[in-house]
Scaffold this motif. Structure first.
Motif, short mmCIF file in Angstrom:
data_model
loop_
_atom_site.label_atom_id
_atom_site.label_comp_id
_atom_site.label_asym_id
_atom_site.label_seq_id
_atom_site.Cartn_x
_atom_site.Cartn_y
_atom_site.Cartn_z
N ALA A 1 71.06 33.87 39.67
CA ALA A 1 69.81 34.62 39.55
C ALA A 1 69.07 34.71 40.87
CB ALA A 1 68.91 33.96 38.51
N TRP A 2 69.54 34.03 41.91
CA TRP A 2 68.81 33.94 43.17
C TRP A 2 69.59 34.58 44.31
CZ3 TRP A 2 63.94 32.24 43.07
CH2 TRP A 2 63.53 31.55 41.92
N GLN A 3 68.85 35.30 45.16
CA GLN A 3 69.42 35.92 46.36
C GLN A 3 68.89 35.15 47.57
OE1 GLN A 3 67.92 39.85 47.04
NE2 GLN A 3 69.31 40.24 48.75
N LEU A 4 69.78 34.76 48.47
CA LEU A 4 69.39 34.07 49.70
C LEU A 4 68.70 35.05 50.63
CD1 LEU A 4 69.53 31.51 51.49
CD2 LEU A 4 71.72 32.38 52.33
N VAL A 5 67.48 34.71 51.07
CA VAL A 5 66.71 35.58 51.97
C VAL A 5 66.83 35.08 53.40
CG1 VAL A 5 64.41 36.45 52.52
CG2 VAL A 5 65.10 36.20 50.14
N ALA A 6 66.60 33.78 53.62
CA ALA A 6 66.64 33.23 54.97
C ALA A 6 66.99 31.74 54.91
CB ALA A 6 65.30 33.42 55.66
N ARG A 7 67.81 31.32 55.85
CA ARG A 7 68.17 29.90 55.95
C ARG A 7 67.28 29.23 56.98
NH1 ARG A 7 73.10 28.01 54.49
NH2 ARG A 7 73.52 27.08 56.50
N GLY A 8 67.04 27.93 56.81
CA GLY A 8 66.24 27.19 57.75
C GLY A 8 64.75 27.21 57.44
N ILE A 9 64.35 27.78 56.33
CA ILE A 9 62.93 27.85 55.96
C ILE A 9 62.53 26.53 55.32
CG2 ILE A 9 61.17 29.06 54.62
CD1 ILE A 9 62.46 30.72 56.86
N GLU A 10 61.58 25.83 55.94
CA GLU A 10 61.17 24.51 55.46
C GLU A 10 59.90 24.55 54.62
OE1 GLU A 10 62.85 21.36 58.62
OE2 GLU A 10 61.06 22.41 59.27
N ASP A 11 59.06 25.56 54.81
CA ASP A 11 57.82 25.63 54.04
C ASP A 11 57.37 27.08 53.95
OD1 ASP A 11 55.63 24.83 52.57
OD2 ASP A 11 54.58 23.89 54.23
N LEU A 12 56.67 27.40 52.86
CA LEU A 12 56.15 28.74 52.61
C LEU A 12 54.78 28.57 51.98
CD1 LEU A 12 56.49 31.88 52.11
CD2 LEU A 12 57.48 31.23 49.91
N GLN A 13 53.77 29.20 52.56
CA GLN A 13 52.41 29.13 52.04
C GLN A 13 51.89 30.56 51.86
OE1 GLN A 13 50.74 26.24 51.22
NE2 GLN A 13 52.66 25.23 51.70
N ILE A 14 51.19 30.80 50.75
CA ILE A 14 50.63 32.12 50.47
C ILE A 14 49.16 31.96 50.10
CG2 ILE A 14 50.78 34.17 49.00
CD1 ILE A 14 53.74 33.50 48.63
N ARG A 15 48.32 32.81 50.71
CA ARG A 15 46.89 32.83 50.38
C ARG A 15 46.52 34.25 49.98
NH1 ARG A 15 42.69 30.62 54.23
NH2 ARG A 15 43.30 32.41 55.45
N TYR A 16 45.51 34.37 49.11
CA TYR A 16 45.08 35.65 48.58
C TYR A 16 43.60 35.85 48.90
CZ TYR A 16 49.27 34.68 45.87
OH TYR A 16 50.55 34.37 45.49
N ARG A 17 43.25 37.06 49.40
CA ARG A 17 41.84 37.35 49.68
C ARG A 17 41.31 38.34 48.65
NH1 ARG A 17 38.69 41.02 52.31
NH2 ARG A 17 40.46 42.20 53.10
N THR A 18 40.22 37.94 48.01
CA THR A 18 39.51 38.82 47.09
C THR A 18 38.16 39.15 47.72
OG1 THR A 18 38.41 37.02 45.91
CG2 THR A 18 40.61 37.66 45.13
N PHE A 19 37.31 39.83 46.97
CA PHE A 19 35.98 40.14 47.46
C PHE A 19 35.20 38.87 47.78
CE2 PHE A 19 31.44 40.91 46.66
CZ PHE A 19 31.21 41.86 47.63
N ASN A 20 35.49 37.79 47.05
CA ASN A 20 34.77 36.53 47.22
C ASN A 20 35.36 35.60 48.27
OD1 ASN A 20 32.84 37.14 45.19
ND2 ASN A 20 34.39 36.70 43.65
N GLY A 21 36.44 35.98 48.92
CA GLY A 21 37.02 35.14 49.96
C GLY A 21 38.47 34.78 49.70
#
Length: 141
Positions: free
Chosen positions: A45-65
């Motif tokens: 079910a999974w496709q390899l995107v990139a090797r060597g990736i140790e961490d992934l962080q995502i942040r979302y900005r709304t009207f309130n920050g």
């Protein structure tokens, strides 16, 4: 006010079959319709995107920050529509002793060159929806 339905693609970190930390993606979120179970990468079910990736962080900005978790969309307010997404990847070289300037990681003892990549995107669907906002201060600028 109406929001369109879009594909849900899930990204997840996991070790590849040789133990290398990697980034995978799945258009099913790792859900197996036959068994009703979720799988973790790697797998069919999974496709390899990139090797060597140790961490992934995502942040979302709304009207309130900025938020660390994606907000639930609750019409008719546009305050919680995601206006910008910031993605940060931390990666390292896969092979040892290949580049000058390698560092030794604490804990795992892997010698590698490390770096980060930060990207920021504005979802097109959010821009289109925010053009309908009646309050000029909240409208997409």
């Amino acid at each position: 006010v109406a929001f369109g339905v879009f594909n849900h693609v899930r990204y997840q970190l996991g070790n590849d079959v040789d133990g290398t930390p990697s980034l995978f993606r799945s258009d099913s979120g790792g859900f197996d319709g036959a068994t009703g179970a979720f799988s973790n990468p790697p797998g069919t079910a999974w496709q390899l995107v990139a090797r060597g990736i140790e961490d992934l962080q995502i942040r979302y900005r709304t009207f309130n920050g900025w938020l660390d978790d994606a907000p639930a969309i609750a019409p008719p307010s546009f305050d919680n529509v995601v206006r910008e997404v910031e993605i940060t990847l931390w990666a390292r070289t896969i092979g040892e002793n290949q580049l000058q300037g390698q560092t030794l990681a604490l804990g795992n003892g892997v010698t590698a060159v490390r770096g980060s990549l930060v990207s920021s995107v504005a979802p097109r669907a959010a821009q289109i929806a925010l053009m309908q906002e009646l309050d000029p201060a909240k409208r997409w600028q």
